[in-house]
Design an enzyme around this catalytic site. Structure first.
Site, PDB file in Angstrom:
ATOM      1  N   GLN A 287       6.223  -8.904   3.451  1.00 22.63           N
ATOM      2  CA  GLN A 287       5.841  -8.550   2.081  1.00 22.63           C
ATOM      3  C   GLN A 287       7.003  -8.769   1.123  1.00 22.63           C
ATOM      4  O   GLN A 287       6.809  -9.222  -0.005  1.00 22.63           O
ATOM      5  CB  GLN A 287       5.368  -7.092   2.030  1.00 22.63           C
ATOM      6  CG  GLN A 287       4.014  -6.918   2.686  1.00 22.63           C
ATOM      7  CD  GLN A 287       3.684  -5.473   2.979  1.00 22.63           C
ATOM      8  OE1 GLN A 287       4.561  -4.668   3.267  1.00 22.63           O
ATOM      9  NE2 GLN A 287       2.409  -5.144   2.934  1.00 22.63           N
TER      10      GLN A 287
ATOM     11  N   CYS B 257       0.822  -1.203   0.000  1.00 26.13           N
ATOM     12  CA  CYS B 257       0.000   0.000   0.000  1.00 26.13           C
ATOM     13  C   CYS B 257       0.858   1.255   0.000  1.00 26.13           C
ATOM     14  O   CYS B 257       0.383   2.337  -0.326  1.00 26.13           O
ATOM     15  CB  CYS B 257      -0.966   0.002   1.173  1.00 26.13           C
ATOM     16  SG  CYS B 257      -0.177  -0.301   2.737  1.00 26.13           S
ATOM     17  N   ASN B 258       2.136   1.133   0.348  1.00 31.76           N
ATOM     18  CA  ASN B 258       2.972   2.322   0.407  1.00 31.76           C
ATOM     19  C   ASN B 258       4.035   2.390  -0.684  1.00 31.76           C
ATOM     20  O   ASN B 258       4.753   3.379  -0.772  1.00 31.76           O
ATOM     21  CB  ASN B 258       3.662   2.420   1.767  1.00 31.76           C
ATOM     22  CG  ASN B 258       2.703   2.901   2.836  1.00 31.76           C
ATOM     23  OD1 ASN B 258       1.801   3.671   2.543  1.00 31.76           O
ATOM     24  ND2 ASN B 258       2.887   2.431   4.038  1.00 31.76           N
TER      25      ASN B 258
ATOM     26  N   GLU C 171     -13.287   5.892  12.012  1.00 31.04           N
ATOM     27  CA  GLU C 171     -12.264   5.111  11.322  1.00 31.04           C
ATOM     28  C   GLU C 171     -11.235   4.522  12.275  1.00 31.04           C
ATOM     29  O   GLU C 171     -10.879   3.338  12.186  1.00 31.04           O
ATOM     30  CB  GLU C 171     -11.571   6.011  10.281  1.00 31.04           C
ATOM     31  CG  GLU C 171     -10.347   5.382   9.631  1.00 31.04           C
ATOM     32  CD  GLU C 171     -10.679   4.126   8.859  1.00 31.04           C
ATOM     33  OE1 GLU C 171     -11.850   3.991   8.420  1.00 31.04           O
ATOM     34  OE2 GLU C 171      -9.803   3.257   8.736  1.00 31.04           O
TER      35      GLU C 171
ATOM     36  N   SER D  96       9.924   2.826   5.653  1.00 34.15           N
ATOM     37  CA  SER D  96       8.472   2.728   5.782  1.00 34.15           C
ATOM     38  C   SER D  96       7.853   4.014   6.282  1.00 34.15           C
ATOM     39  O   SER D  96       8.531   4.855   6.883  1.00 34.15           O
ATOM     40  CB  SER D  96       8.110   1.612   6.768  1.00 34.15           C
ATOM     41  OG  SER D  96       8.543   0.374   6.274  1.00 34.15           O
TER      42      SER D  96
ATOM     43  N   GLN E 116       5.734  -5.291   9.004  1.00 35.29           N
ATOM     44  CA  GLN E 116       4.961  -5.983   7.984  1.00 35.29           C
ATOM     45  C   GLN E 116       5.743  -6.118   6.685  1.00 35.29           C
ATOM     46  O   GLN E 116       5.600  -7.095   5.961  1.00 35.29           O
ATOM     47  CB  GLN E 116       3.692  -5.178   7.721  1.00 35.29           C
ATOM     48  CG  GLN E 116       2.445  -6.002   7.755  1.00 35.29           C
ATOM     49  CD  GLN E 116       1.261  -5.205   7.258  1.00 35.29           C
ATOM     50  OE1 GLN E 116       1.287  -3.991   7.248  1.00 35.29           O
ATOM     51  NE2 GLN E 116       0.246  -5.881   6.832  1.00 35.29           N
TER      52      GLN E 116
END
Lengths: 420, 273
Positions: A119, A50-51, A191, A108, A115
């Protein structure tokens, strides 16, 4: 032979662009096909999270950027100029250093998150299964994972909460023995509340109950979390049954006040309650914290824990960079040796050829004892002659890149067609 | 005789010290492998200690404790045994550092004081060894539970004040500490009860009457009532973890001060060696 990296991350490109270049399994496979067909690119691994989106390749020529750019454009249907400004391109040492840093969590969004290591591992596994990566990239990624593991073991860069949600989970685990046995009540559909509930789920919580003023929003959240929906008017009673209560509402005024909480604790016979107030303005009356056995944390408290951790992690990051340097150095030793190995082998073969040819011409004029003597003599000579070039190649290989290989071939008169 | 006494006194503190070192390494690094090693070392220590004490008793013909040194050795053994049990049940090493420290301290004192060959007359009663052992074991349990309650209070305070420090990161959850403390008190209370009853029988045999208002006997009875009270209070609904932990500490403090007072001030037939 060159290792190349073309990519984007959260720092260089906004999410709108990144999501257009993200790889799902289908696009991943498509890129794999294109690479397989492309002669100039020998290996490829895609790291898509996602980044970041990064494509690592091993290629044979100098126009990798254009080639790769073209391939990506074809896979994603996004024209080159659109994303050229927001990507970075690295080669060899820099590309590998980048990956080592990424795997160690140093690149990151949240410094030290773990995480990414998983990945990275799955990215190379995918490529290996599709035979898209062979010895060089496999080694690069293997060493990157080893570097990441070492950074996480030897430094504290990965310790401490990296998000408000994680901080909440850490606290819960300090209060309750077994999260699996605890009930979580989520009031409101904010959220952050959702994230915290998700995190708790990741760490074993099974019973989540959701309530909301608007039944529809509550129902949606309940579905998402695989939770039970509770009617809003029943939430005071539910609080007594939940060890962990999360409030993430936008309603004005205090949703939970002290008498309500006291009643809930008494009725539910609660020995401990963990209240996480994520609402601004606060939904839970701060006075509630005075009740024995109640632990009330609001957003500031949780963020304070995260920031506290971040300062410590930054200090550790310097140590981590040191480890990355060490690991990189070791990899590069292997890499340069690997690149020059064919040249050295060919040189050895060539000299050996010469030796054998010359020996052959005098063989008939010598008796067996003399033949053996000459054999040994010439063998020694060749070895000694090769010694300096071998050592020198290793040394030069570190500082000079691919070009050295071509120059060595010219220097020693080796066939350039023999290039692998 | 020599080997077993050596094992039970002179050498065992080394093993416990090793366990302490390993727990410290685990505490600082957080790596599971060290926790496992520490736990294993401690368990080996307890096993060896048990063997040493048993053989000592068999060979000598008299069961410990016979002297101050032996009392402390039994105390170390008791604390170690109860901790190993609690650690096994809770599957957490968080209290290992503290426990190992206490155990090592006791066993070092034991090594320093040493065993004794002298045996006073009253001790030749068969009931003596189980009586003393039960009481000492109870003391070990109460010591363990006091430190567990202390850890509970410290962690509770930090969590309530909303600034959880790094130091307490390794401690087990509040609920776990609470449970461990409760188990320790229960087991201790059971053995104390046994010790009291056996003590009454011993007193009957030695002095003709089961109860003689002897200070030590009174102190033990008082302790029994204190911890009995702790157990009763736990069952009451309102009493959540923090309050129970404090009560536990109060009971322990009372017991300790009582024992110290008796040793220092009172002359009692209960003394020997």
């Amino acid at each position: 032979m060159k290792i190349c990296l073309l990519g984007q991350n959260h720092r260089t490109a906004p999410i709108e662009l990144r999501e257009r270049l993200a790889f799902d399994d289908h696009k991943h496979a498509r890129l794999g096909e294109l690479i397989a067909r492309e002669n100039a690119i020998e290996e490829g691994v895609v790291l898509s999270t996602c980044n970041r989106v990064e494509v690592y390749t091993v290629s044979r020529h100098d126009r990798t950027l254009e080639t790769l750019g073209g391939l990506l454009a074809e896979v994603h249907g996004v024209a080159l100029p659109e994303w050229e400004q927001t990507t970075y391109f690295h080669e060899d040492d820099q590309a590998v250093r980048h990956l080592f840093r990424v795997a160690s969590g140093l690149d990151s969004l949240v410094l030290g998150e773990g995480q990414i290591l998983a990945q990275v591992k799955s990215a190379v596994t995918f490529a290996k299964d599709k035979a898209l990566s062979r010895d060089v990239l496999l080694r690069v990624f293997h060493d990157a994972v080893a570097c990441g593991k070492r950074v996480r073991t030897d430094t504290k860069v990965g310790e401490g909460a990296v998000s408000v949600a994680y901080a909440a989970v850490s606290l819960a685990r300090k209060i309750f023995k077994n999260l699996e046995e605890e009930t979580v009540l989520v009031i409101g559909a904010g959220e952050t509340g959702r994230q915290v509930a998700r995190h708790l789920q990741m760490f074993g919580v099974r019973d989540i109950r959701v309530t909301n003023r608007s039944r529809e929003r509550g129902s949606r959240l309940a579905d998402e979390l695989n939770a039970t929906l509770v009617p809003y008017d029943q939430f005071p009673r539910q609080m007594g049954q939940a060890g962990i209560v999360i409030t993430a509402t936008s309603a004005p005024g205090r949703t939970v006040d002290e008498p309500m909480m006291r009643a809930a604790v008494r009725e539910g016979q609660r020995r401990a309650s963990f209240l996480i107030d994520l609402s601004v303005p606060r939904a839970i009356d701060p006075e509630v914290n005075r009740i024995a056995g109640v632990f009330l944390y609001n957003v500031d408290d949780l963020q304070g824990i995260v920031l506290d951790g971040e300062d410590r992690r930054r200090l550790e990051a310097a140590k981590a960079e040191g480890i990355v340097d060490e690991q990189l150095s070791r990899f590069l030793d292997w890499y340069h040796g690997h690149r020059l190995a064919p040249v050295m082998a060919e040189l050895r073969e060539k000299y050996e050829q010469i030796r054998r040819t010359e020996l052959e011409t005098v063989r008939t004029r010598l008796d067996p004892a003399q033949q053996e003597e000459f054999d040994r003599l010439t063998g020694r000579m060749v070895r000694k002659l090769l010694h300096a070039p071998t050592v020198g190649m290793k040394r030069l290989g570190r500082d000079h890149g691919d070009a050295l290989v071509d120059e060595l071939r010219t220097l020693f008169g080796l066939d350039s067609e023999k290039q692998e | 005789m020599i080997l077993s006494s050596w094992l039970a006194f002179r050498a065992i503190w080394i093993v416990y010290l090793l366990a302490l070192v390993l727990y410290t390494v685990w505490f600082r690094s957080g790596q599971d492998v060290w926790g496992r090693r520490a736990s294993r070392t401690l368990r080996i220590g307890v096993a060896a200690h048990t063997v040493g004490l048993v053989v000592l008793g068999v060979v000598r013909g008299e069961w410990p404790p016979v002297s101050l040194g032996e009392t402390f050795s039994l105390l170390a053994w008791s604390t170690a045994a109860i901790y190993v049990y609690l650690e096994f049940r809770s599957r957490e090493w968080g209290m290992g550092l503290m426990a190992a420290f206490i155990i090592t301290t006791f066993s070092v004192v034991a090594a320093w004081a040493g065993p004794s060959a002298q045996v006073a007359a009253v001790l030749r009663d068969y009931f003596f060894a189980p009586h003393a052992l039960a009481n000492i074991f109870a003391f070990g349990c109460f010591t363990m539970s006091a430190f567990l309650s202390l850890a509970y209070v410290l962690q509770y305070r930090q969590l309530r004040n909303r600034n959880p420090g790094l130091l307490l990161q390794r401690l087990p959850a509040l609920e776990t500490l609470d449970r461990m403390a409760r188990q320790a008190v229960r087991i201790g209370f059971f053995f104390l009860s046994v010790g009291l009853v056996l003590g009454a029988i011993l007193a009957e045999n030695a002095w003709g009457t089961p109860w003689s208002w002897d200070p030590k006997q009174c102190m033990t009875l008082l302790t029994w009532m204190l911890y009995g009270g702790v157990l009763v209070l736990r069952r009451m609904r309102d009493w959540q973890g923090g309050r129970v932990a404090v009560t536990n500490l109060v009971a322990f403090a009372s017991m300790i001060s009582g024992l110290v007072l008796i040793r220092v001030l009172v002359d009692s037939a209960h003394r020997f060696g």
